[in-house]
Design a protein around this motif. Structure first.
Motif, mmCIF file in Angstrom:
data_model
loop_
_atom_site.group_PDB
_atom_site.id
_atom_site.type_symbol
_atom_site.label_atom_id
_atom_site.label_comp_id
_atom_site.label_asym_id
_atom_site.label_seq_id
_atom_site.Cartn_x
_atom_site.Cartn_y
_atom_site.Cartn_z
ATOM 1 N N LYS A 47 0.825 -1.204 0.000
ATOM 2 C CA LYS A 47 0.000 0.000 0.000
ATOM 3 C C LYS A 47 0.861 1.258 0.000
ATOM 4 O O LYS A 47 0.547 2.252 -0.669
ATOM 5 N N TYR A 110 -3.130 -5.044 -7.191
ATOM 6 C CA TYR A 110 -4.194 -4.246 -7.808
ATOM 7 C C TYR A 110 -5.287 -3.934 -6.799
ATOM 8 O O TYR A 110 -5.850 -2.830 -6.788
ATOM 9 N N GLU A 112 -5.120 -3.522 -3.542
ATOM 10 C CA GLU A 112 -4.783 -2.523 -2.533
ATOM 11 C C GLU A 112 -4.726 -1.108 -3.100
ATOM 12 O O GLU A 112 -4.485 -0.152 -2.361
ATOM 13 N N SER A 113 -4.995 -0.953 -4.384
ATOM 14 C CA SER A 113 -5.139 0.396 -4.935
ATOM 15 C C SER A 113 -6.360 1.087 -4.338
ATOM 16 O O SER A 113 -6.399 2.317 -4.233
ATOM 17 N N THR A 114 -7.369 0.298 -3.934
ATOM 18 C CA THR A 114 -8.583 0.873 -3.341
ATOM 19 C C THR A 114 -8.977 0.222 -2.021
ATOM 20 O O THR A 114 -9.882 0.718 -1.341
ATOM 21 N N VAL A 115 -8.330 -0.866 -1.641
ATOM 22 C CA VAL A 115 -8.670 -1.593 -0.414
ATOM 23 C C VAL A 115 -7.587 -1.362 0.630
ATOM 24 O O VAL A 115 -6.397 -1.360 0.305
ATOM 25 N N SER A 116 -7.972 -1.195 1.882
ATOM 26 C CA SER A 116 -6.986 -0.997 2.951
ATOM 27 C C SER A 116 -6.238 -2.297 3.221
ATOM 28 O O SER A 116 -6.745 -3.391 2.943
ATOM 29 N N ASP A 165 -14.327 -0.047 2.637
ATOM 30 C CA ASP A 165 -13.322 0.942 2.216
ATOM 31 C C ASP A 165 -13.785 1.747 1.009
ATOM 32 O O ASP A 165 -12.985 2.137 0.161
ATOM 33 N N GLN A 166 -15.082 1.982 0.904
ATOM 34 C CA GLN A 166 -15.623 2.703 -0.236
ATOM 35 C C GLN A 166 -16.681 3.676 0.275
ATOM 36 O O GLN A 166 -17.435 3.365 1.190
ATOM 37 N N ASN A 172 -16.600 -2.285 -3.980
ATOM 38 C CA ASN A 172 -15.221 -1.868 -4.165
ATOM 39 C C ASN A 172 -14.554 -2.849 -5.134
ATOM 40 O O ASN A 172 -14.370 -4.018 -4.815
ATOM 41 N N GLY A 174 -11.567 -3.126 -6.062
ATOM 42 C CA GLY A 174 -10.316 -3.666 -5.544
ATOM 43 C C GLY A 174 -10.519 -4.912 -4.712
ATOM 44 O O GLY A 174 -9.658 -5.804 -4.685
#
Length: 312
Positions: A47, A110, A112-116, A165-166, A172, A174
Motif C-alpha cells: 500500500k 491491484y 490494494e489500490s482501493t482496499v486498505s 473501504d468505499q 469496491n 479492488g
C-alpha cells in the motif's frame, strides 16, 4: 521427554517408559510470530509504495529479488545434490506458479489500490474456506455440518467486505482483485499436494518462485521506467518485500510447521489481520471501515469453524 509410570506394588516390575511429544521451544513460537508479522507487513508495504510502482512492475521486481533469495536458501540448506524438477511435473508446477506468484500477488497489488491493508488481509484470511470448498468438489473430501456453517459465515463476511473501504454503499472493485487472489491461493494449496510429496518445501518454493517470476517478464519494460522514477525508499521497500515476506517468512513458517501440528499453525493465521491492522495503524495511520471490520470478524469466525472441522 519421557514420563515414568508408577511402579506396580504387587509385581515389583520396573516402571515402563512412555514417549510424549516435547513441548515446542520458544524459538518455534518466535519463528511463527515473525513469519506472521512479515506477511502482515507485506500488505502495508504494498500500500505504501503504490504511488511509485504500478502493481505489475512491483510484483516483478519483488519476485526477482525473492527468486535470488529462495535459490540462495535452497543452495545453503540442501541436504542432497540440487536437482531440477521432472518433466512430468512441469505443467503442474507452471500452474502452481501462475496461481501463487502471478495471480495472487497481482490480485493483492491491484486490490490494494482501493482496499486498505487490513481489509485485504481479512479477505486473504478466507483461504481455509475456499480451500475447503475446492477440496470438497475436486478431491471429494467430506465436510461436516459445522464446516458448511463456517463456509456460510465466511462467504457472508466476504460479501460484506466487497463493499468496504468505499464511500457509500457500492462495491469496491479492488476487493474483487483480492478475492481472486485468495481463490487462486486456495486452488494452489489443493493442486500443490501431490508435488509436495515429491519435492522438499525448499526446492518446491524455489521452483514455483522462479517460474512465476519468469511469467511476469512482460512487465520488464515498464519496470525499468518506474525504477528510474521511484524514490530510494520505495525501491528499498520492494527489496524488503522480496527478501523477507516472500522468502524468509516461508523459511520460518516451514521451521514452525515441522515442530507444531497443522491445526496449530493454521489457527495462527487468524492473527494475520490483527497484526496487519496494528502495523497499518502505526505506519500508515489507516484502518478498515466499520463495515470492513464487521465483515472481517464474521469471516474469521467462519474460517475458524472450517479449520476446526478439518483438523479433526
Amino acid at each position: 521427554m519421557t514420563a515414568e509410570q508408577t511402579p506396580c506394588a504387587t509385581t515389583g516390575t520396573r516402571p515402563a517408559r512412555q514417549n510424549t511429544p516435547a513441548a515446542p521451544s520458544l524459538w518455534v513460537w518466535l519463528a511463527l510470530g515473525v513469519a506472521l508479522t512479515l506477511w502482515s507487513s507485506a500488505f502495508v508495504g504494498i500500500k505504501a509504495i503504490l504511488h511509485d510502482f504500478s502493481p505489475g512492475p512491483m510484483a516483478l521486481l519483488r519476485f526477482a529479488v525473492a527468486s535470488v533469495s529462495v535459490i540462495a536458501i535452497w543452495v545453503v540448506t540442501a541436504r542432497r545434490r540440487l536437482r531440477l524438477p521432472a518433466l512430468r511435473d512441469l505443467p503442474l508446477l507452471l500452474l502452481c506458479a501462475l496461481l501463487l506468484i502471478v495471480i495472487y500477488n497481482l490480485g493483492v497489488n491491484y486490490g490494494e489500490s482501493t482496499v486498505s491493508p487490513g481489509t485485504a488481509s481479512f479477505i486473504v484470511g478466507q483461504v481455509p474456506v475456499f480451500s475447503t470448498i475446492l477440496a470438497a468438489f475436486m478431491l471429494g473430501e467430506r465436510v461436516a455440518v459445522v464446516g458448511w456453517v463456517g463456509v456460510g459465515l465466511g462467504m457472508a463476511g466476504t460479501v460484506a467486505m466487497l463493499f468496504a473501504d468505499q464511500a457509500g454503499l457500492q462495491i469496491n472493485v479492488g476487493a474483487f482483485y483480492v478475492l481472486a487472489a485468495a481463490i487462486a491461493e486456495s486452488l494452489y494449496f489443493v493442486l500443490s499436494k501431490p508435488l509436495l510429496g515429491r519435492y522438499s518445501s525448499t526446492e518446491f518454493n524455489a521452483f514455483v518462485t522462479v517460474l512465476g517470476t519468469m511469467m511476469m517478464l512482460p512487465y520488464l519494460g515498464r519496470l525499468g521506467h518506474e525504477v528510474g522514477a521511484a524514490s530510494a525508499g520505495s525501491i528499498a521497500v520492494v527489496v524488503y518485500l522480496g527478501v523477507f515476506p516472500a522468502a524468509i517468512a516461508y523459511l520460518l513458517w516451514n521451521y514452525a510447521m515441522t515442530r507444531l501440528s497443522v491445526s496449530t499453525t493454521t489457527s495462527a493465521l487468524y492473527a494475520l489481520p490483527v497484526i496487519t491492522i496494528v502495523v497499518s495503524l502505526v505506519l500508515l495511520h489507516a484502518l478498515p471501515t466499520a463495515l470492513g471490520l464487521i465483515g472481517g470478524v464474521v469471516s474469521l469466525i467462519g474460517a475458524a469453524l472450517v479449520n476446526s472441522q478439518r483438523s479433526r
